[in-house]
Motif scaffolding. Structure first.
Motif, PDB file in Angstrom:
ATOM      1  N   ASN A  85       0.854  -1.188   0.000  1.00 38.81           N
ATOM      2  CA  ASN A  85       0.000   0.000   0.000  1.00 38.81           C
ATOM      3  C   ASN A  85       0.895   1.245   0.000  1.00 38.81           C
ATOM      4  O   ASN A  85       1.188   1.818   1.046  1.00 38.81           O
ATOM      5  N   SER A  86       1.330   1.643  -1.177  1.00 34.69           N
ATOM      6  CA  SER A  86       2.255   2.770  -1.296  1.00 34.69           C
ATOM      7  C   SER A  86       1.573   4.110  -1.014  1.00 34.69           C
ATOM      8  O   SER A  86       2.218   5.053  -0.559  1.00 34.69           O
ATOM      9  N   LYS A  87       0.263   4.192  -1.266  1.00 31.70           N
ATOM     10  CA  LYS A  87      -0.451   5.455  -1.050  1.00 31.70           C
ATOM     11  C   LYS A  87      -0.505   5.796   0.438  1.00 31.70           C
ATOM     12  O   LYS A  87      -0.216   6.936   0.832  1.00 31.70           O
ATOM     13  N   VAL A  88      -0.874   4.817   1.262  1.00 31.47           N
ATOM     14  CA  VAL A  88      -0.918   5.036   2.707  1.00 31.47           C
ATOM     15  C   VAL A  88       0.481   5.356   3.239  1.00 31.47           C
ATOM     16  O   VAL A  88       0.654   6.226   4.089  1.00 31.47           O
ATOM     17  N   LEU A  89       1.479   4.662   2.708  1.00 36.46           N
ATOM     18  CA  LEU A  89       2.859   4.904   3.132  1.00 36.46           C
ATOM     19  C   LEU A  89       3.281   6.329   2.799  1.00 36.46           C
ATOM     20  O   LEU A  89       3.909   7.006   3.622  1.00 36.46           O
ATOM     21  N   PHE A  90       2.927   6.801   1.604  1.00 28.97           N
ATOM     22  CA  PHE A  90       3.291   8.160   1.182  1.00 28.97           C
ATOM     23  C   PHE A  90       2.677   9.201   2.107  1.00 28.97           C
ATOM     24  O   PHE A  90       3.378  10.087   2.611  1.00 28.97           O
ATOM     25  N   TYR A  91       1.374   9.097   2.358  1.00 26.56           N
ATOM     26  CA  TYR A  91       0.708  10.087   3.210  1.00 26.56           C
ATOM     27  C   TYR A  91       1.169   9.987   4.664  1.00 26.56           C
ATOM     28  O   TYR A  91       1.243  11.005   5.365  1.00 26.56           O
ATOM     29  N   SER A  92       1.508   8.792   5.108  1.00 22.01           N
ATOM     30  CA  SER A  92       2.018   8.620   6.474  1.00 22.01           C
ATOM     31  C   SER A  92       3.362   9.313   6.637  1.00 22.01           C
ATOM     32  O   SER A  92       3.619   9.969   7.655  1.00 22.01           O
ATOM     33  N   VAL A  93       4.228   9.168   5.618  1.00 25.75           N
ATOM     34  CA  VAL A  93       5.536   9.822   5.652  1.00 25.75           C
ATOM     35  C   VAL A  93       5.372  11.339   5.665  1.00 25.75           C
ATOM     36  O   VAL A  93       6.079  12.049   6.386  1.00 25.75           O
ATOM     37  N   ILE A  94       4.415  11.848   4.874  1.00 21.75           N
ATOM     38  CA  ILE A  94       4.151  13.292   4.845  1.00 21.75           C
ATOM     39  C   ILE A  94       3.719  13.783   6.230  1.00 21.75           C
ATOM     40  O   ILE A  94       4.193  14.824   6.711  1.00 21.75           O
ATOM     41  N   ILE A  95       2.836  13.034   6.877  1.00 18.08           N
ATOM     42  CA  ILE A  95       2.340  13.430   8.204  1.00 18.08           C
ATOM     43  C   ILE A  95       3.476  13.418   9.226  1.00 18.08           C
ATOM     44  O   ILE A  95       3.621  14.361  10.026  1.00 18.08           O
ATOM     45  N   ILE A  96       4.302  12.363   9.216  1.00 17.90           N
ATOM     46  CA  ILE A  96       5.429  12.289  10.146  1.00 17.90           C
ATOM     47  C   ILE A  96       6.414  13.422   9.882  1.00 17.90           C
ATOM     48  O   ILE A  96       6.950  14.045  10.814  1.00 17.90           O
ATOM     49  N   PHE A  97       6.643  13.714   8.598  1.00 20.34           N
ATOM     50  CA  PHE A  97       7.528  14.815   8.217  1.00 20.34           C
ATOM     51  C   PHE A  97       7.027  16.148   8.768  1.00 20.34           C
ATOM     52  O   PHE A  97       7.793  16.940   9.315  1.00 20.34           O
ATOM     53  N   ILE A  98       5.729  16.396   8.649  1.00 21.43           N
ATOM     54  CA  ILE A  98       5.139  17.647   9.149  1.00 21.43           C
ATOM     55  C   ILE A  98       5.288  17.735  10.670  1.00 21.43           C
ATOM     56  O   ILE A  98       5.680  18.780  11.210  1.00 21.43           O
ATOM     57  N   ILE A  99       4.996  16.634  11.358  1.00 22.99           N
ATOM     58  CA  ILE A  99       5.090  16.616  12.817  1.00 22.99           C
ATOM     59  C   ILE A  99       6.508  16.921  13.279  1.00 22.99           C
ATOM     60  O   ILE A  99       6.737  17.769  14.159  1.00 22.99           O
ATOM     61  N   MET A 100       7.484  16.248  12.674  1.00 20.60           N
ATOM     62  CA  MET A 100       8.870  16.444  13.086  1.00 20.60           C
ATOM     63  C   MET A 100       9.371  17.844  12.745  1.00 20.60           C
ATOM     64  O   MET A 100      10.113  18.452  13.526  1.00 20.60           O
TER      65      MET A 100
END
Length: 211
Positions: A85-100
């Motif tokens: 599931n590359s789509k969920v992985l992409f959006y998850s990485v974006i969210i973690i990136f924003i948080i950090m």
């Protein structure tokens, strides 16, 4: 450069490369890639400057924050890779990136110049790594496996940040003044930016000629 600014710089490079690898699943021409990289760069710049206005003291908790992010990154990668599931992985990485980015920027003392420099570096890493993904698709390993290996290494590095954070926080940085004088970090970044600007211009000119 303050300690939080240093952590922010490393993580921006990590996440820019990660986002580029995930974008490698879709075909983007060089002009669109330039636009996408610029959008991410501007978004990063705005995010860093807005976050710098947050007045919450979190320095004593970053050891735990890094630990949570490392575990979260690895678990999301493992789940999404297993389920393809590359789509969920992409959006998850974006969210973690924003948080950090928000957390580290709120604790750093970056000025406008450094924010611009960090944003330019994010743009460069994103653009260059995406170009490299064209070669990675021809590797013997599946592309999803390459992404998984990269994210595993990234989570290990963040985990090491968690283990060493409190020791690093208490270091006497005057010990490293002579080393810093002999290491013109910003001049090196300028050279890298100059080289990549020439590379980007060459790629775009070649792309336009091809059409």
């Amino acid at each position: 450069m303050d300690l939080m600014g240093g952590y922010l710089l490393v993580l921006l490079v990590l996440f820019a490369a990660n986002i580029a690898l995930l974008l490698g699943n879709s075909k983007i021409n060089n002009l669109k890639l330039l636009v996408v990289s610029a959008i991410f760069s501007i978004f990063t710049f705005v995010l860093m400057n807005l976050s710098s206005n947050i007045n919450i003291e979190l320095l004593d908790y970053f050891g735990y924050i890094f630990l949570v992010i490392a575990i979260l990154t690895f678990c999301i990668m493992a789940y999404c890779t297993k389920n393809n599931n590359s789509k969920v992985l992409f959006y998850s990485v974006i969210i973690i990136f924003i948080i950090m980015t928000v957390l580290l920027s709120s604790q750093s003392s970056l000025d406008l110049f450094n924010s611009i420099l960090y944003s330019l570096l994010f743009f460069i890493i994103l653009f260059v790594v995406y170009q490299l993904t064209k070669l990675l698709h021809h590797a013997k390993r599946q592309y999803s496996v390459i992404i998984g290996e990269y994210m595993t290494l990234a989570s290990i590095l963040i985990f090491l940040f968690a283990l060493t954070y409190y020791s690093t926080l208490n270091l006497n940085y005057t010990m490293f003044s002579s080393f810093l004088i002999l290491t013109p970090t910003y001049q090196l970044i300028y050279v890298i930016i100059g080289i990549v600007v020439v590379l980007v211009a060459g790629v775009l000119i070649n792309d336009m000629r091809g059409k």
